[in-house]
Design a protein around this motif. Structure first.
Motif, mmCIF file in Angstrom:
data_model
loop_
_atom_site.group_PDB
_atom_site.id
_atom_site.type_symbol
_atom_site.label_atom_id
_atom_site.label_comp_id
_atom_site.label_asym_id
_atom_site.label_seq_id
_atom_site.Cartn_x
_atom_site.Cartn_y
_atom_site.Cartn_z
ATOM 1 N N VAL A 18 0.170 5.719 1.730
ATOM 2 C CA VAL A 18 -1.169 5.063 2.121
ATOM 3 C C VAL A 18 -0.682 4.193 3.275
ATOM 4 C CG1 VAL A 18 -3.019 3.593 1.390
ATOM 5 C CG2 VAL A 18 -1.971 4.903 -0.081
ATOM 6 N N LYS A 19 -1.318 4.476 4.312
ATOM 7 C CA LYS A 19 -1.145 3.872 5.552
ATOM 8 C C LYS A 19 -1.862 2.441 5.759
ATOM 9 C CE LYS A 19 -0.580 4.730 10.847
ATOM 10 N NZ LYS A 19 -0.905 5.655 11.932
ATOM 11 N N LEU A 20 -1.207 1.320 5.783
ATOM 12 C CA LEU A 20 -2.109 0.187 5.701
ATOM 13 C C LEU A 20 -1.961 -0.552 6.697
ATOM 14 C CD1 LEU A 20 -0.620 -1.302 2.180
ATOM 15 C CD2 LEU A 20 -2.870 0.229 2.513
ATOM 16 N N GLY A 21 -1.078 -0.150 7.849
ATOM 17 C CA GLY A 21 -1.000 -0.751 9.003
ATOM 18 C C GLY A 21 0.093 -0.344 9.800
ATOM 19 N N HIS A 22 0.507 -0.825 11.224
ATOM 20 C CA HIS A 22 1.349 -0.252 12.021
ATOM 21 C C HIS A 22 2.757 -0.300 11.206
ATOM 22 C CE1 HIS A 22 3.124 0.527 15.819
ATOM 23 N NE2 HIS A 22 4.027 -0.545 15.824
ATOM 24 N N ARG A 23 3.210 -1.280 10.359
ATOM 25 C CA ARG A 23 4.652 -1.268 9.853
ATOM 26 C C ARG A 23 4.464 -1.482 8.213
ATOM 27 N NH1 ARG A 23 7.933 -1.695 14.063
ATOM 28 N NH2 ARG A 23 7.382 -2.739 15.975
ATOM 29 N N MET A 24 3.515 -0.944 7.793
ATOM 30 C CA MET A 24 3.243 -0.774 6.346
ATOM 31 C C MET A 24 2.660 0.607 5.907
ATOM 32 S SD MET A 24 3.890 -3.174 4.168
ATOM 33 C CE MET A 24 3.448 -3.239 2.135
ATOM 34 N N THR A 28 -0.339 13.786 5.184
ATOM 35 C CA THR A 28 1.029 12.988 4.749
ATOM 36 C C THR A 28 0.828 11.486 4.159
ATOM 37 O OG1 THR A 28 1.680 12.327 7.021
ATOM 38 C CG2 THR A 28 2.454 14.551 6.184
ATOM 39 N N PHE A 29 -0.481 11.068 4.534
ATOM 40 C CA PHE A 29 -0.902 9.944 4.303
ATOM 41 C C PHE A 29 -2.465 9.608 4.279
ATOM 42 C CE2 PHE A 29 -0.810 9.582 8.720
ATOM 43 C CZ PHE A 29 -2.135 8.863 9.033
ATOM 44 N N TYR A 30 -2.949 8.780 3.338
ATOM 45 C CA TYR A 30 -4.239 8.631 3.183
ATOM 46 C C TYR A 30 -4.406 7.005 3.858
ATOM 47 C CZ TYR A 30 -4.283 12.465 0.239
ATOM 48 O OH TYR A 30 -4.047 13.756 -0.050
ATOM 49 N N ARG A 31 -5.825 6.981 4.344
ATOM 50 C CA ARG A 31 -6.242 5.469 4.961
ATOM 51 C C ARG A 31 -6.842 4.660 3.610
ATOM 52 N NH1 ARG A 31 -9.334 9.049 8.105
ATOM 53 N NH2 ARG A 31 -11.107 7.920 7.206
ATOM 54 N N PRO A 32 -6.868 3.266 3.907
ATOM 55 C CA PRO A 32 -7.336 2.539 3.016
ATOM 56 C C PRO A 32 -8.816 2.783 2.707
ATOM 57 C CG PRO A 32 -5.945 1.386 4.328
ATOM 58 C CD PRO A 32 -5.868 2.687 5.047
ATOM 59 N N ASP A 33 -9.571 3.191 3.568
ATOM 60 C CA ASP A 33 -10.887 3.530 3.330
ATOM 61 C C ASP A 33 -11.216 4.717 2.514
ATOM 62 O OD1 ASP A 33 -9.960 4.752 5.968
ATOM 63 O OD2 ASP A 33 -12.170 5.261 6.120
ATOM 64 N N LYS A 66 3.731 -5.470 -2.559
ATOM 65 C CA LYS A 66 2.791 -4.448 -2.128
ATOM 66 C C LYS A 66 1.071 -4.891 -2.691
ATOM 67 C CE LYS A 66 5.640 -0.299 -2.860
ATOM 68 N NZ LYS A 66 5.592 0.939 -3.722
ATOM 69 N N PRO A 67 0.770 -5.469 -3.785
ATOM 70 C CA PRO A 67 -0.524 -5.800 -4.163
ATOM 71 C C PRO A 67 -1.294 -6.602 -3.403
ATOM 72 C CG PRO A 67 0.875 -5.930 -5.885
ATOM 73 C CD PRO A 67 1.857 -5.888 -4.899
ATOM 74 N N PRO A 68 -0.788 -7.881 -2.427
ATOM 75 C CA PRO A 68 -1.483 -8.473 -1.445
ATOM 76 C C PRO A 68 -1.738 -7.597 -0.069
ATOM 77 C CG PRO A 68 0.549 -9.630 -2.121
ATOM 78 C CD PRO A 68 0.645 -8.315 -2.822
ATOM 79 N N ARG A 69 -0.933 -6.487 -0.130
ATOM 80 C CA ARG A 69 -1.322 -5.772 1.276
ATOM 81 C C ARG A 69 -2.360 -4.803 1.028
ATOM 82 N NH1 ARG A 69 2.001 -5.945 5.583
ATOM 83 N NH2 ARG A 69 3.190 -7.907 5.593
ATOM 84 N N TYR A 70 -2.285 -4.246 -0.291
ATOM 85 C CA TYR A 70 -3.388 -3.214 -0.819
ATOM 86 C C TYR A 70 -4.610 -4.109 -0.745
ATOM 87 C CZ TYR A 70 0.256 0.030 -2.837
ATOM 88 O OH TYR A 70 1.249 0.783 -2.809
ATOM 89 N N ALA A 71 -4.662 -5.526 -1.265
ATOM 90 C CA ALA A 71 -6.231 -6.149 -1.077
ATOM 91 C C ALA A 71 -6.519 -6.325 0.156
ATOM 92 C CB ALA A 71 -5.852 -7.359 -2.136
ATOM 93 N N GLU A 72 -5.535 -6.889 1.000
ATOM 94 C CA GLU A 72 -5.810 -7.035 2.350
ATOM 95 C C GLU A 72 -6.667 -5.823 2.989
ATOM 96 O OE1 GLU A 72 -2.196 -8.397 4.445
ATOM 97 O OE2 GLU A 72 -2.193 -10.179 3.136
ATOM 98 N N ALA A 73 -6.070 -4.595 2.704
ATOM 99 C CA ALA A 73 -6.726 -3.287 3.393
ATOM 100 C C ALA A 73 -8.035 -3.262 2.781
ATOM 101 C CB ALA A 73 -5.587 -2.270 3.064
ATOM 102 N N GLY A 74 -8.357 -3.722 1.736
ATOM 103 C CA GLY A 74 -9.665 -3.647 0.996
ATOM 104 C C GLY A 74 -9.849 -2.589 0.012
ATOM 105 N N ILE A 75 -8.613 -1.960 -0.461
ATOM 106 C CA ILE A 75 -8.586 -1.033 -1.637
ATOM 107 C C ILE A 75 -9.259 -1.892 -2.904
ATOM 108 C CG2 ILE A 75 -7.132 0.214 -3.166
ATOM 109 C CD1 ILE A 75 -5.322 0.845 -0.789
#
Length: 200
Positions: A86-92, A111-116, A137-146
Motif C-alpha cells: 500500500v503506497k502511503l506516501g513518497h517514502r512509505m 504492485t501496490f494499492y492507493r489508500p483510497d 504502521k498503524p498511525p500511518r495507515y490512519a493518517e492516510a485515511g484507511i
C-alpha cells in the motif's frame, strides 16, 4: 532524479537521497552481491528498506483464514488480497499481510494499492515485526485515511484480534474490540471468523 542502480552503489547504506516508494518497483530480484531473491520480501518504512524474516506457520495460517473468510463474506464490490503493498506516501510503502480493496482496483499489473482503494488493513504480528505492526504502521495507515485496521497477536498459541476504526475527527484509530475465539464485526461489512478453526 536517481535510479535504483546508482542507489545500490551505496549498499548496504541507503543512498544519500534515500529510498522512495517508486524505487520498490525497480529493485532487482537478487541482491547487490548476487544473493538469490534478496529483495523478494522487503517493504519501505519511513524511507528505510525493511527486510521481513521468514514467515512462521501461525502467521501463514492466520493470513489464509482471514483472506478466505473475508472473501467468502465480502460484497462483490470488495476483495481481500494478501501481501500486496500500500503506497502511503513518497517514502512509505508497507506490505500488510491482508488488505481489503475495491474489486475495481484488482488488476494483474498492480504492485501496490492507493489508500483510497483500501478499506481494511490486517497485520499479523511476529516477534521481529512487533514494533512496526504495533507502533510504526498503524498511525500511518490512519493518517492516510484507511478506515479499518486489525492487528493479530498470538497468545498461548491462539489468535487475538484487535480491531480498530478510524476517528475522522482526530485521524487516529480507536479500538472497537478485542476478539478471542470468534471475531464478529459489522464493518467494513458483516463478517464472522471462527478464530479457533485455523486451517491445517
Amino acid at each position: 532524479m536517481h535510479d535504483v542502480t546508482s542507489a545500490l552503489e551505496y549498499w548496504p547504506s541507503p543512498p544519500p537521497w534515500g529510498w522512495t516508494a517508486d524505487d520498490m518497483d525497480h529493485l532487482p530480484p537478487d541482491g547487490p552481491n548476487g544473493e538469490m531473491d534478496f529483495f523478494k520480501h522487503v517493504e519501505l518504512i519511513d524511507g528505510a528498506l525493511v527486510f521481513m524474516s521468514p514467515q512462521r506457520r501461525f502467521h501463514e495460517r492466520m493470513i489464509r483464514i482471514l483472506a478466505n473468510s473475508l472473501n467468502a463474506q465480502a460484497p462483490a464490490r470488495l476483495l481481500a488480497v494478501t501481501q500486496m503493498d500500500v503506497k502511503l506516501g513518497h517514502r512509505m510503502r508497507p506490505c500488510p499481510d491482508v488488505v481489503v480493496i475495491d474489486t475495481a482496483a484488482d488488476t494483474d499489473d498492480r504492485t501496490f494499492y492507493r489508500p483510497d482503494e483500501v478499506h481494511l488493513v490486517v497485520e499479523v504480528v511476529s516477534p521481529e515485526s512487533e514494533d512496526r505492526d504495533r507502533k510504526a504502521k498503524p498511525p500511518r495507515y490512519a493518517e492516510a485515511g484507511i478506515a479499518h485496521f486489525w492487528r493479530v497477536e498470538e497468545n498461548d498459541g491462539k489468535p487475538v484480534v484487535y480491531v480498530y476504526e478510524l476517528d475522522p475527527a482526530t485521524k487516529a484509530y480507536a479500538v472497537t474490540g478485542i476478539h478471542h475465539g470468534k471475531l464478529s464485526v459489522p464493518v467494513p461489512f458483516e463478517i464472522t471468523v471462527d478464530l479457533d478453526a485455523l486451517p491445517r
